[in-house]
Design a protein around this motif. Structure first.
Motif, short mmCIF file in Angstrom:
data_model
loop_
_atom_site.label_atom_id
_atom_site.label_comp_id
_atom_site.label_asym_id
_atom_site.label_seq_id
_atom_site.Cartn_x
_atom_site.Cartn_y
_atom_site.Cartn_z
N TRP A 1 7.69 -3.46 1.57
CA TRP A 1 6.87 -2.28 1.30
C TRP A 1 5.77 -2.58 0.28
CZ3 TRP A 1 7.46 2.92 3.15
CH2 TRP A 1 8.52 3.10 4.05
N THR B 1 5.31 0.62 -4.93
CA THR B 1 6.33 -0.30 -4.42
C THR B 1 6.19 -1.64 -5.11
OG1 THR B 1 4.79 -0.81 -2.60
CG2 THR B 1 6.54 0.77 -2.13
N LEU C 1 2.44 5.84 -2.41
CA LEU C 1 3.64 5.05 -2.60
C LEU C 1 3.41 4.06 -3.73
CD1 LEU C 1 4.32 4.06 1.13
CD2 LEU C 1 5.28 6.03 -0.11
N ILE D 1 4.97 11.73 -1.92
CA ILE D 1 4.95 10.60 -2.84
C ILE D 1 6.34 9.98 -2.92
CG2 ILE D 1 5.48 11.99 -4.90
CD1 ILE D 1 3.46 10.22 -6.44
N SER D 2 6.37 8.68 -3.14
CA SER D 2 7.62 8.00 -3.46
C SER D 2 7.31 6.84 -4.38
CB SER D 2 8.33 7.50 -2.19
OG SER D 2 9.59 6.93 -2.54
N THR D 3 7.96 6.81 -5.52
CA THR D 3 7.73 5.79 -6.53
C THR D 3 8.97 4.90 -6.63
OG1 THR D 3 8.32 7.44 -8.21
CG2 THR D 3 5.99 7.04 -7.85
N LEU E 1 8.01 10.39 6.59
CA LEU E 1 6.94 10.65 5.62
C LEU E 1 5.72 11.22 6.33
CD1 LEU E 1 7.02 7.41 3.40
CD2 LEU E 1 8.09 9.61 2.92
N VAL F 1 11.45 5.10 -1.58
CA VAL F 1 11.58 5.00 -0.13
C VAL F 1 11.67 3.54 0.32
CG1 VAL F 1 9.11 4.99 0.39
CG2 VAL F 1 10.71 5.94 2.05
N MET F 2 11.17 2.62 -0.47
CA MET F 2 11.22 1.20 -0.10
C MET F 2 12.66 0.71 0.07
SD MET F 2 10.14 -0.61 -3.73
CE MET F 2 10.42 -2.30 -3.13
N THR G 1 -0.10 2.48 -2.79
CA THR G 1 -0.69 2.76 -1.49
C THR G 1 -1.11 4.21 -1.45
OG1 THR G 1 0.75 1.11 -0.44
CG2 THR G 1 -0.27 2.76 0.99
#
Length: 271
Positions: free
Chosen positions: A181, A151, A149, A119-121, A137, A124-125, A266
């Motif tokens: 993203w 974004t 995600l 997960i990335s909130t 990822l 990562v964008m 996403t």
């Protein structure tokens, strides 16, 4: 990937690491203001108890704590050491304990297929190399595992706000834009070969008493704002404050400010 005493953050991301670190523990208030969106993403990941989950660009650990409360075994990484220090302090007493590590999403120090969920909130964008970050990822997520995600959407409120503050710096905007993203078509091209993707829109609601209150909040905990403000002379700082206040006046409601920000969630399943 780098190991041992070397800095695990790739050289082209060092400036970004310093910028985000500038928020320190105050960045947790930034996360608080977008906590509805962070909860949305965590609930879509929905890790089972004892699932191995990686939170990329964790900041002060808000999403990592959400997932640990669901029973997941969470490893959380970031390039910003000051934010990780705050995350460790804020996560004392959380069970299962969260493993916080200084690491770069473009060179993750984990074996292929290590995690059941990634997960990335809103993190990562902002990686410098989109394709390398996306590849990492996918690499560390096992087949059948989940990716989520959150974004910001291109052309939305956050993109507009970044434009306001960017007008007060001589630094060129990042290329490619982090806001890509938030475009489903871009994400299909970026990670669609590795994940079956579903998209869901959301709107973050943040409440503040006044433009003065949100100015103080940003200046205390939002690294990009702090760095730009510190780089300006007195007249430049006054101009920045004027433009940021004017931007937030558009969100005035009878009770103060209600700032709304469009985002994309996403959801992917690893092929």
């Amino acid at each position: 990937m780098q190991t041992g005493s070397e800095n695990p953050v790739l050289a082209h991301n060092h400036q970004s690491a310093r910028m985000w670190s500038a928020g320190g523990a105050g960045y947790d208030q930034v996360s608080f203001a977008i906590s509805d969106a962070l909860a949305h993403a965590a609930q879509r990941l929905a890790p089972g108890r004892d699932a191995r989950v990686l939170d990329c660009a964790t900041g002060t650990g808000w999403t990592a704590r959400n997932l640990a409360r669901m029973g997941a075994q969470v490893t959380a990484i970031d390039i910003a050491g000051e934010l990780l220090d705050a995350a460790r302090t804020l996560s004392r007493g959380i069970e299962p304990a969260i493993d916080y590590r200084l690491a770069d999403v473009e060179a993750l120090p984990f074996a292929d297929g290590t995690f059941d969920g990634v997960i990335s909130t809103f993190g990562v964008m902002f990686a410098g190399d989109h394709r390398q970050a996306a590849s990492e990822l996918a690499r560390v997520c096992r087949r059948g595992g989940r990716l989520v995600l959150a974004t910001w959407r291109p052309g939305g409120a956050v993109a507009e706000f970044f434009g306001v503050i960017a007008a007060h710096t001589k630094e060129p905007p990042p290329e490619p834009s982090p806001m890509l993203w938030g475009d489903p078509d871009y994400l299909q091209g970026l990670i669609g070969s590795a994940f079956d993707l579903t998209f869901e829109s959301g709107v973050n609601h943040a409440y503040h008493a006044s433009p003065a209150a949100i100015w103080s909040w940003y200046l205390n905990g939002f690294g990009p704002m702090r760095m730009i403000h510190q780089s300006l002379d007195a007249d430049g700082q006054t101009a920045l404050r004027r433009d940021v206040d004017a931007y937030h006046e558009h969100y005035r409601v009878p009770a103060g400010l209600c700032v709304t920000r469009d985002y994309l969630v996403t959801i992917g399943t690893r092929r």
